[in-house]
Design an enzyme around this catalytic site. Structure first.
Site, PDB file in Angstrom:
ATOM      1  N   LYS A 262       5.307 -39.641 -69.521  1.00  0.00           N
ATOM      2  CA  LYS A 262       4.233 -38.676 -69.804  1.00  0.00           C
ATOM      3  C   LYS A 262       4.589 -37.244 -69.406  1.00  0.00           C
ATOM      4  O   LYS A 262       4.043 -36.289 -69.980  1.00  0.00           O
ATOM      5  CB  LYS A 262       2.936 -39.109 -69.112  1.00  0.00           C
ATOM      6  CG  LYS A 262       2.318 -40.358 -69.725  1.00  0.00           C
ATOM      7  CD  LYS A 262       0.986 -40.684 -69.111  1.00  0.00           C
ATOM      8  CE  LYS A 262       0.366 -41.903 -69.780  1.00  0.00           C
ATOM      9  NZ  LYS A 262      -0.990 -42.192 -69.273  1.00  0.00           N
TER      10      LYS A 262
ATOM     11  N   TYR B 219      -4.537 -52.049 -67.667  1.00  0.00           N
ATOM     12  CA  TYR B 219      -5.352 -52.994 -68.421  1.00  0.00           C
ATOM     13  C   TYR B 219      -4.560 -54.187 -68.918  1.00  0.00           C
ATOM     14  O   TYR B 219      -5.097 -55.046 -69.614  1.00  0.00           O
ATOM     15  CB  TYR B 219      -6.074 -52.297 -69.584  1.00  0.00           C
ATOM     16  CG  TYR B 219      -5.199 -51.859 -70.728  1.00  0.00           C
ATOM     17  CD1 TYR B 219      -4.949 -52.714 -71.790  1.00  0.00           C
ATOM     18  CD2 TYR B 219      -4.655 -50.596 -70.757  1.00  0.00           C
ATOM     19  CE1 TYR B 219      -4.159 -52.325 -72.854  1.00  0.00           C
ATOM     20  CE2 TYR B 219      -3.866 -50.186 -71.820  1.00  0.00           C
ATOM     21  CZ  TYR B 219      -3.620 -51.053 -72.860  1.00  0.00           C
ATOM     22  OH  TYR B 219      -2.836 -50.650 -73.909  1.00  0.00           O
TER      23      TYR B 219
END
Length: 279
Positions: free
Chosen positions: A68, A223
């Protein structure tokens, strides 16, 4: 054509959510996973991958751990949000240029407000200050309304850089750096894990589970798996908890809009996420 770039991402629900929403809107959307670990690529191969997908006609890419921040020097321009946060999770190829965006802030904030309404926000401990951690920290101090945020990261340079950035934006009295997470946990209302620890590839908990207390709320950005060891320990104590589903759906919906120019149906994408998990 769009895709996701990262490591350890083969269980990602993002391709399914995007393709299902594309089908619902009459778009033939193909979503490809570029898992550097699975494909045996090195981090230094990132520039070559961007060149290849852009040349191939991709509309854009989602970017996740650990790229990122590494992707930013490879881009032509940044949205205001991505520039302020210092991290990119979405790259759009537009008119021959690469534009970096960040949909993690809005995605995390909406998921938090929906999933943990009314929790105490006086003092929060955030574990992890990488690209995702930068986004969640901004969300906590701005949209969500945390009064004081304590930061922890194993990388002293990274945590101090984020502290400086947040202090300049929100005030030095609203952010601090801690060295001992167990001691810090005793003084906070909630704990957010913004590290990859808890994923199948990075097993364990980012903080000693013994530091958790029943009054804490505990939130994850991971997740896969949806139920991390940290959340399991927190639930056992009776803590209010938040999985990474809200952030996953929120950031995917915003990225879908950037890729396609079409307004996403967030509720439908949440249903797709749930259906994938159930399947």
């Amino acid at each position: 054509m769009v895709g996701l770039v990262g490591r350890g991402i083969l269980e990602s629900r993002t391709p399914w959510m995007h393709e299902q929403e594309g089908d619902a809107q009459g778009l033939r959307l193909l979503y490809t996973l570029f898992d550097f670990t699975h494909r045996g690529w090195e981090d230094k191969d990132l520039p070559q991958l961007l060149d290849a997908v852009q040349t191939s006609g991709f509309a854009g890419l989602n970017i996740t751990f650990p790229f990122k921040q590494a992707v930013m020097p490879l881009l032509d321009d940044l949205s205001e949000g991505a520039r302020a946060i210092g991290a990119v999770n979405t790259v759009v190829f537009q008119d021959g240029k690469r534009i970096g965006h960040n949909t993690d802030v809005s995605g995390f904030a909406q998921g938090f407000l929906d999933g943990l309404p009314g929790v105490a926000l006086g003092h929060v401990l955030q574990l992890g200050c990488g690209g995702a951690g930068s986004a969640t920290a901004h969300a906590l101090l701005s949209t969500i309304g945390v009064q004081h945020l304590s930061l922890y990261d194993t990388d002293a340079v990274r945590v101090e850089a984020l502290r400086y950035q947040l202090a300049a934006t929100y005030g030095a009295d609203r952010v601090s750096v801690v060295q001992n997470t167990v001691q810090a946990a005793g003084k906070v209302d909630g704990i957010l894990n913004a590290t990859p620890i808890g994923m199948a590839k990075f097993p364990g908990t980012p903080i000693d589970a013994a530091a958790l207390q029943p009054h804490h709320w505990v939130a994850e950005i991971i997740y896969f798996p949806l139920e991390t060891p940290l959340l399991a320990a927190a639930r056992a104590l009776g803590c209010r908890t938040l999985t990474g589903q809200g952030m996953a759906v929120g950031q995917a919906a915003d990225a879908f809009g950037l890729f396609t120019g079409q307004a996403p149906d967030r509720a439908r994408m949440a249903e797709s996420f749930a259906a994938f998990t159930a399947g």
